[in-house]
Design an enzyme around this catalytic site. Structure first.
Site, mmCIF file in Angstrom:
data_model
loop_
_atom_site.group_PDB
_atom_site.id
_atom_site.type_symbol
_atom_site.label_atom_id
_atom_site.label_comp_id
_atom_site.label_asym_id
_atom_site.label_seq_id
_atom_site.Cartn_x
_atom_site.Cartn_y
_atom_site.Cartn_z
ATOM 1 N N LYS A 145 -14.787 0.602 13.716
ATOM 2 C CA LYS A 145 -13.603 -0.227 13.935
ATOM 3 C C LYS A 145 -12.985 -0.194 15.545
ATOM 4 O O LYS A 145 -12.750 -1.507 16.021
ATOM 5 C CB LYS A 145 -12.555 0.413 13.264
ATOM 6 C CG LYS A 145 -11.161 -0.407 13.384
ATOM 7 C CD LYS A 145 -10.269 0.315 12.372
ATOM 8 C CE LYS A 145 -8.928 -0.570 12.180
ATOM 9 N NZ LYS A 145 -7.878 0.058 11.288
ATOM 10 N N LEU B 273 -4.030 -5.699 15.492
ATOM 11 C CA LEU B 273 -4.838 -4.888 16.566
ATOM 12 C C LEU B 273 -5.836 -5.532 17.380
ATOM 13 O O LEU B 273 -5.891 -5.461 18.769
ATOM 14 C CB LEU B 273 -5.177 -3.671 15.740
ATOM 15 C CG LEU B 273 -6.215 -2.660 16.624
ATOM 16 C CD1 LEU B 273 -5.158 -1.962 17.683
ATOM 17 C CD2 LEU B 273 -6.808 -1.655 15.522
ATOM 18 N N ASN C 263 0.963 -1.043 0.103
ATOM 19 C CA ASN C 263 -0.031 0.142 0.087
ATOM 20 C C ASN C 263 1.043 1.065 0.000
ATOM 21 O O ASN C 263 2.075 1.145 -0.151
ATOM 22 C CB ASN C 263 -0.865 -0.155 1.184
ATOM 23 C CG ASN C 263 -0.328 -0.185 2.558
ATOM 24 O OD1 ASN C 263 0.587 0.952 2.917
ATOM 25 N ND2 ASN C 263 -0.432 -1.272 3.281
ATOM 26 N N LYS D 78 -12.697 -3.698 17.065
ATOM 27 C CA LYS D 78 -11.378 -4.331 17.624
ATOM 28 C C LYS D 78 -11.291 -4.595 19.045
ATOM 29 O O LYS D 78 -10.587 -5.184 19.447
ATOM 30 C CB LYS D 78 -10.141 -3.351 17.114
ATOM 31 C CG LYS D 78 -10.335 -3.223 15.497
ATOM 32 C CD LYS D 78 -9.754 -4.419 14.632
ATOM 33 C CE LYS D 78 -9.767 -4.189 13.417
ATOM 34 N NZ LYS D 78 -9.145 -5.107 12.282
#
Length: 401
Positions: A337, A306, A208, A341
């Site tokens: 998120k 994470l 990326n 997470k």
């Protein structure tokens, strides 16, 4: 900043020894007392008279100085300083330190000291890159020795690359960090940074656009507040931060292993742009296009580092900070998120191409916490990092209280 501090400066035998004359001057400007020790080889590059004149103290070089050793001078020298600095730390000195050798005054002092030690390596690029030097560096890091440098640049031998001793002001800054207490002194913080590269075959990979600049700035900001920083980075485009423990990885799976090995920590900042998927079975040889057919790639999901750390039953950091790079509905996606997470905070940003944030020098983030979303103004990535580091220090302070 260094008033009433004493530095035991061990000068190794390399051409970079000349920089120690300026280093002594800079340390004394800031109030530090400097006790100089020179190896026999160091005196071939700078004279003891010059060193003594700038330090305002006699140079120590002889392990068998009868006057000093009547009072166990090598023991006293090793204990009275607030910090031992080895500059330049030559390949030979690093090897002696890693192997526990004590055959001259410098190496004996380093074996006898219970004072924190910092080294500024300096050597030819090939010597620096030699597996033995890298093994010794890893051993010293594991022993708690702080490292500043080396830098890339031209060398006296005519070669170019890593191996130049850090500049005197860089070393002074590292000494100041080591000897002054910040709000994160005594804290251990993990930072992940950069992209990951997931191999397709030996010459191709999935990646990326992350440069690693924001993660690097965060590591530096935490370091400047006194934290011991473990910096796990993928193949980033920016220089690695000085004064932290750097662990280089390539893939998401390797990053997970490095992260788990770094635990326990007081806080984890997961700024790396970890690839969500990898090729399930990377080809062992280059995929050729002469077959007339397009290659078919089967993907597998990468570990969610994470989430795994945030949901640990034992050994979870007191503060877990994730990052969310979004292109639309930034706050909504980042909030979801955070819930998914199980982390404490999410630092979210809009990385749409028109923002210029991914790979750029600035960032505009929204901090998502249990209290809601807090938008920060666009600023240089270093400024964003400092603000985040200060918030982390405050949060850890409140948790301790």
């Amino acid at each position: 900043m260094l008033a009433d501090k004493r530095v035991l400066l061990i000068i190794g035998g390399g051409i970079a020894a000349y920089k120690c004359l300026d280093l002594i001057r800079r340390l004394r400007e800031r109030g530090a007392a400097v006790t100089p020790v020179m190896t026999r080889a160091a005196s071939q590059f700078v004279t003891p008279l010059s060193v003594a004149a700038l330090a305002g103290e006699a140079v120590h070089s002889d392990l068998f100085d009868l006057t000093a050793e009547a009072e166990m001078g090598h023991i006293q020298l090793s204990r009275v300083a607030d910090l031992v600095v080895v500059a330049p730390a030559t390949a030979d000195l690093m090897a002696k330190m890693a192997g526990g050798h004590a055959d001259d005054l410098a190496s004996t002092l380093l074996m006898a000291t219970d004072t924190p030690v910092m080294i500024a390596p300096a050597m030819n690029v090939r010597m620096w890159e030699h597996p033995a030097s890298q093994r010794n560096l890893a051993v010293l890091g594991g022993d708690g020795v702080a490292v500043v440098g080396p830098n890339d640049g031209d060398m006296a031998c005519g070669e170019y690359g890593p191996g130049r001793m850090a500049e005197p002001l860089e070393i002074v800054a590292a000494v100041e960090r080591a000897l002054t207490r910040g709000p994160l002194t005594g804290r251990r913080v993990l930072v992940t940074s950069g992209p990951t590269h997931e191999p397709i075959d030996p010459v191709r990979y999935i990646a990326n656009r992350s440069s690693g600049a924001q993660g690097t700035a965060i590591a530096e900001a935490l370091r400047d507040l006194g934290a011991e920083v473990v910096f796990v980075t993928g193949p980033a485009a920016v220089a690695r931060p000085q004064g932290v423990q750097v662990v280089e990885v390539e893939t998401a799976c390797a990053m997970r292993e490095a992260v788990m090995a770094a635990l326990p920590v007081d806080a984890g900042v997961f700024a790396a742009a970890v690839a969500d998927w990898r090729v399930a079975t990377a080809s062992a040889s280059k995929i050729k296009k002469d077959s007339g057919r397009l290659p078919v790639l089967e993907f597998a999901e990468n570990p969610d580092i994470l989430r795994e750390v945030a949901q640990l039953d034992a050994g979870r950091p007191a503060l877990v900070v994730g990052f969310a790079a979004e292109t639309d509905d930034v706050v909504a996606h980042a909030t979801a998120k955070r819930d998914r997470k199980g982390c404490d905070w999410i630092v979210a940003n809009d990385v749409s191409p028109e923002t210029g944030i991914m790979g750029g020098t600035e960032n505009a983030v929204v901090l998502i916490t249990a209290d809601g979303a807090e938008a920060w103004p666009r600023a240089a990535k270093g400024a964003v990092a400092r603000r985040l580091a200060e918030r982390i220090a405050q949060a850890l302070g409140r948790a301790e209280a």
